[in-house]
Motif scaffolding. Structure first.
Motif, PDB file in Angstrom:
ATOM      1  N   UNK A 430       0.877  -1.195   0.067  1.00 38.27           N
ATOM      2  CA  UNK A 430       0.059  -0.125  -0.019  1.00 38.27           C
ATOM      3  C   UNK A 430       0.912   1.318  -0.184  1.00 38.27           C
ATOM      4  N   UNK A 431       2.100   1.199   0.089  1.00 36.46           N
ATOM      5  CA  UNK A 431       3.098   2.336   0.179  1.00 36.46           C
ATOM      6  C   UNK A 431       3.488   2.518  -1.145  1.00 36.46           C
ATOM      7  N   UNK A 432       3.979   3.928  -1.252  1.00 36.61           N
ATOM      8  CA  UNK A 432       4.558   4.223  -2.688  1.00 36.61           C
ATOM      9  C   UNK A 432       3.439   4.509  -3.682  1.00 36.61           C
ATOM     10  N   UNK A 433       3.701   4.921  -4.865  1.00 36.93           N
ATOM     11  CA  UNK A 433       2.669   5.209  -5.703  1.00 36.93           C
ATOM     12  C   UNK A 433       1.971   4.017  -6.461  1.00 36.93           C
ATOM     13  N   UNK A 434       2.770   2.900  -6.560  1.00 35.34           N
ATOM     14  CA  UNK A 434       2.126   1.777  -6.990  1.00 35.34           C
ATOM     15  C   UNK A 434       1.269   1.095  -5.792  1.00 35.34           C
ATOM     16  N   UNK A 435       1.718   1.372  -4.632  1.00 34.68           N
ATOM     17  CA  UNK A 435       1.031   0.946  -3.406  1.00 34.68           C
ATOM     18  C   UNK A 435      -0.218   1.620  -3.310  1.00 34.68           C
ATOM     19  N   UNK A 436      -0.485   3.137  -3.544  1.00 33.22           N
ATOM     20  CA  UNK A 436      -1.550   3.777  -3.474  1.00 33.22           C
ATOM     21  C   UNK A 436      -2.534   3.402  -4.524  1.00 33.22           C
ATOM     22  N   UNK A 437      -2.115   2.992  -5.674  1.00 36.29           N
ATOM     23  CA  UNK A 437      -3.160   2.315  -6.749  1.00 36.29           C
ATOM     24  C   UNK A 437      -3.880   1.136  -6.232  1.00 36.29           C
TER      25      UNK A 437
END
Length: 516
Positions: A430-437
């Motif tokens: 869930x972290x980082x840019x891909x994590x938020x996606x």
């Protein structure tokens, strides 16, 4: 007894722990940072569990629980921290204390267990956790560990985590005290060692690499020309932790668990720290910009802005698509620590959602004041909630989604409320840019799942419905069912059908379902 604030029905002693958002500048009237009330059956964990969740991601360590076998059940699987190398931490060990050990002491058993584990695994460090029973009978954990450390020439570190002597926050502190013993003073560079490349170095504190979160964050700093010495404690080793004092800056992600260590490193080694978050576009942007600003490099600032522009443009089409599907929905947040709760407020705002309930297990007064400033009017703020309070709040605040840990999953499902696991048991980053996606997709999938069309949403306090006659079909025959009130409550008379007494439940004891 009905509680006085009018928010939920709860114990009188629990009333001060539930309130609503205050006007900015007002002191929030919320009790917090206390031991859990006896009998309240709260979600807050014990000292041992707090220490274990912080230390268990040290991948090459042996984690030995000195106590009954039951405590050893709190192991890697409840944290889900991934490793890029050795995974000794995925095995859990216990001295399995029995009644005879309680009577005569368990020090010899502990010493033998350490000898056996060293012979099998040859670990660079052993953490020995004390449990409630050890604190009661008075085993000298420090003496046994000191002797074993000299015998095997490795750090054997006692973790003073007797569960009864505090709460989860005290466990965090016990874990940090153990980590202190691994951190070594930086070596003084010799004059004839040649020129040194002055590359900025940081530590990431309070990130546990759940589902591989750290692996989405470290590359961002590396692209900025920064070396990440260690993430404490996600995907860390005894050797990388020993180098932590070489850092120029500490970035604290989970403030509840690691601020104590960050303050100690600032005092001991002069390393400043900043509190950041890697969840959501806004907080990731703040983290990269604050780091670049600290080092004062124009080149680093330029690279940070390029990263933010490129990555944001890359993920925004998917974020915008999800936003259209979930905007206006109401979310409930219940986290272990306040840092995750605060960052989730921003994350939901980016998805167009509203937070109507927010609570933590270990928040302090200043944390709740910040939370109060960040949420909308009418938002309920709760400390150390129990399941009944959470269930009542979900219904009264009309939440569409609950974001919490695995313990709260079934509260939401039983009420027909969507759920997203943000805690240690998840298997998606869930972290980082891909994590938020990933987070946005999971929220969308949960809220808009077709299953809710087949589930009848429940209410905790159903309105009284007048008894009616109804006709039900049983096989090839029809039977008339009539519900009547009588001296014996909850009796149903059936013509043509026999109902077993165990299926007849009090209207006040069972949740009533309203048709979709």
């Amino acid at each position: 007894m009905k509680e006085l604030t009018g928010i939920v029905d709860t114990l009188e002693e629990r009333q001060p722990y539930i309130t609503r958002k205050q006007e900015k500048g007002d002191v929030i009237p919320l009790a917090c940072d206390n031991n859990s009330l006896a009998g309240a059956i709260s979600q807050r964990a014990c000292v041992y569990s707090g220490a274990r969740v912080v230390l268990n991601p040290v991948t090459d360590a042996v984690h030995l629980v000195h106590g009954p076998i039951g405590c050893a059940g709190y192991t890697w699987d409840i944290r889900g921290a991934k490793s890029s190398g050795v995974e000794t931490n995925r095995s859990s060990f216990s001295t399995d204390m029995k009644e005879i050990d309680v009577v005569f002491g368990g020090e010899k058993k502990l010493s033998n267990a350490i000898d056996e584990l060293v012979g099998i695994y040859h670990p660079p460090v052993i953490f020995v956790y004390s449990t409630c029973i050890v604190g009661i009978i008075g085993d000298d954990l420090e003496s046994v560990c000191k002797t074993a450390s000299k015998k095997h020439n490795i750090p054997v570190i006692p973790v003073k985590s007797e569960g009864f002597k505090g709460n989860k926050s005290d466990g965090y502190k016990a874990a940090c005290d153990a980590l202190k013993q691994l951190i070594k003073k930086p070596e003084v560079k010799k004059p004839d060692a040649g020129p040194e490349v002055n590359r900025p170095k940081i530590n990431i504190l309070g990130d546990f690499n759940v589902a591989g979160d750290v692996w989405l964050v470290k590359p961002l700093f590396e692209r900025m020309g920064i070396e990440v010495i260690v993430s404490m404690t996600g995907d860390s080793t005894a050797e990388s932790i020993s180098r932590a004092a070489e850092a120029d800056l500490n970035l604290v992600q989970c403030s509840g668990s690691m601020t104590y260590l960050a303050k100690w490193m600032q005092k001991e080694y002069g390393i400043p720290y900043q509190t950041i978050s890697f969840f959501g576009i806004e907080d990731i942007s703040i983290a990269l910009r604050k780091t670049a600003e600290y080092f004062g490099s124009e080149e680093m600032k330029k690279i940070a802005e390029e990263i933010l522009e490129t990555e944001t443009n890359r993920i925004m089409p998917e974020i915008s698509r999800v936003r259209e599907r979930v905007k206006g929905k109401k979310a409930a947040i219940y986290m272990g620590g306040p840092a995750k709760a605060l960052t989730l407020i921003k994350g939901f705002a980016e998805l167009g959602m509203e937070v109507v309930i927010i609570g933590t297990q270990t928040g302090k007064k200043e944390d709740y004041e910040q939370i109060s400033y960040s949420v909308r009017d009418g938002t309920v703020i709760v400390d150390d909630a129990n399941p009944l309070e959470l269930a009542d709040l979900l219904v009264k605040q009309k939440a569409d989604l609950m974001v919490a840990g695995v313990k709260e999953r079934f509260i939401a499902y039983k009420l027909g409320v969507a759920f997203c696991d943000f805690n240690h048991d998840r298997v998606v980053e869930f972290e980082g840019f891909d994590g938020f996606v990933n987070f946005a997709k999971e929220v969308d999938a949960s809220i808009n799942s077709p299953v809710w069309k087949a589930v009848r949403q429940r209410t905790l306090e159903p309105e009284f419905v007048e008894p009616e006659k109804a006709t039900v079909e049983l096989g090839q025959e029809k039977a008339t069912v009539e519900e009547k009130t009588s001296e014996k409550p909850y009796v149903k008379k059936c013509k043509g059908a026999a109902l077993k007494p165990e299926f007849l439940r009090s209207r006040s004891d069972v949740a009533v379902e309203s048709e979709v």
